[in-house]
Motif scaffolding. Structure first.
Motif, short mmCIF file in Angstrom:
data_model
loop_
_atom_site.label_atom_id
_atom_site.label_comp_id
_atom_site.label_asym_id
_atom_site.label_seq_id
_atom_site.Cartn_x
_atom_site.Cartn_y
_atom_site.Cartn_z
N UNK A 172 37.34 -97.27 -0.42
CA UNK A 172 36.21 -97.46 -1.34
C UNK A 172 34.88 -97.34 -0.59
N UNK A 173 34.83 -97.91 0.60
CA UNK A 173 33.61 -97.83 1.40
C UNK A 173 33.32 -96.38 1.77
N UNK A 174 34.34 -95.66 2.23
CA UNK A 174 34.19 -94.23 2.58
C UNK A 174 33.68 -93.43 1.40
N UNK A 175 34.27 -93.67 0.22
CA UNK A 175 33.93 -92.91 -0.98
C UNK A 175 32.49 -93.16 -1.43
N UNK A 176 31.93 -94.30 -1.05
CA UNK A 176 30.56 -94.66 -1.46
C UNK A 176 29.52 -93.81 -0.75
N UNK A 177 29.88 -93.27 0.40
CA UNK A 177 28.94 -92.50 1.21
C UNK A 177 29.25 -91.02 1.13
N UNK A 178 28.18 -90.18 1.11
CA UNK A 178 28.34 -88.73 1.06
C UNK A 178 27.34 -88.12 2.03
N UNK A 179 27.78 -87.56 3.15
CA UNK A 179 29.19 -87.37 3.51
C UNK A 179 29.86 -88.69 3.90
#
Length: 88
Positions: free
Chosen positions: A27-34
């Motif tokens: 969830x934390x990874x998905x919150x950031x782009x990239x």
């Protein structure tokens, strides 16, 4: 210099705090782009529960700066804190 430290390689590391205790690395990874190259979610050694903060490592400065722009954004109903670390 610590073991395994490569002085030639820049590391782009941020502190991410005020995370919901139930937030997962995914969830934390998905919150950031990239997405960060690595998420080190800190947990209590005894209970294995999240401590509500993580260190995020990015591949480059552009990713780091995009993540800094997420300071104050909402994740899982909480306003998160994103800031540079001493190591970043």
């Amino acid at each position: 210099s610590g073991a395994g430290y490569n002085a030639n390689k820049r590391r782009y590391i941020l502190f991410c705090g005020s995370l919901p205790f139930k937030a997962t690395v995914a969830q934390i990874s998905a919150h950031f782009d990239p997405a960060p190259a690595a998420v080190r979610l800190r947990t209590d050694k005894t209970t294995k529960r999240s401590k509500g903060f993580a260190f995020l490592e990015f591949a480059d400065r552009a990713g780091l700066e995009a993540a800094l722009a997420k300071h104050g954004s909402m994740l899982g109903g909480r306003k998160i804190n994103v800031e540079l670390t001493a190591g970043g």
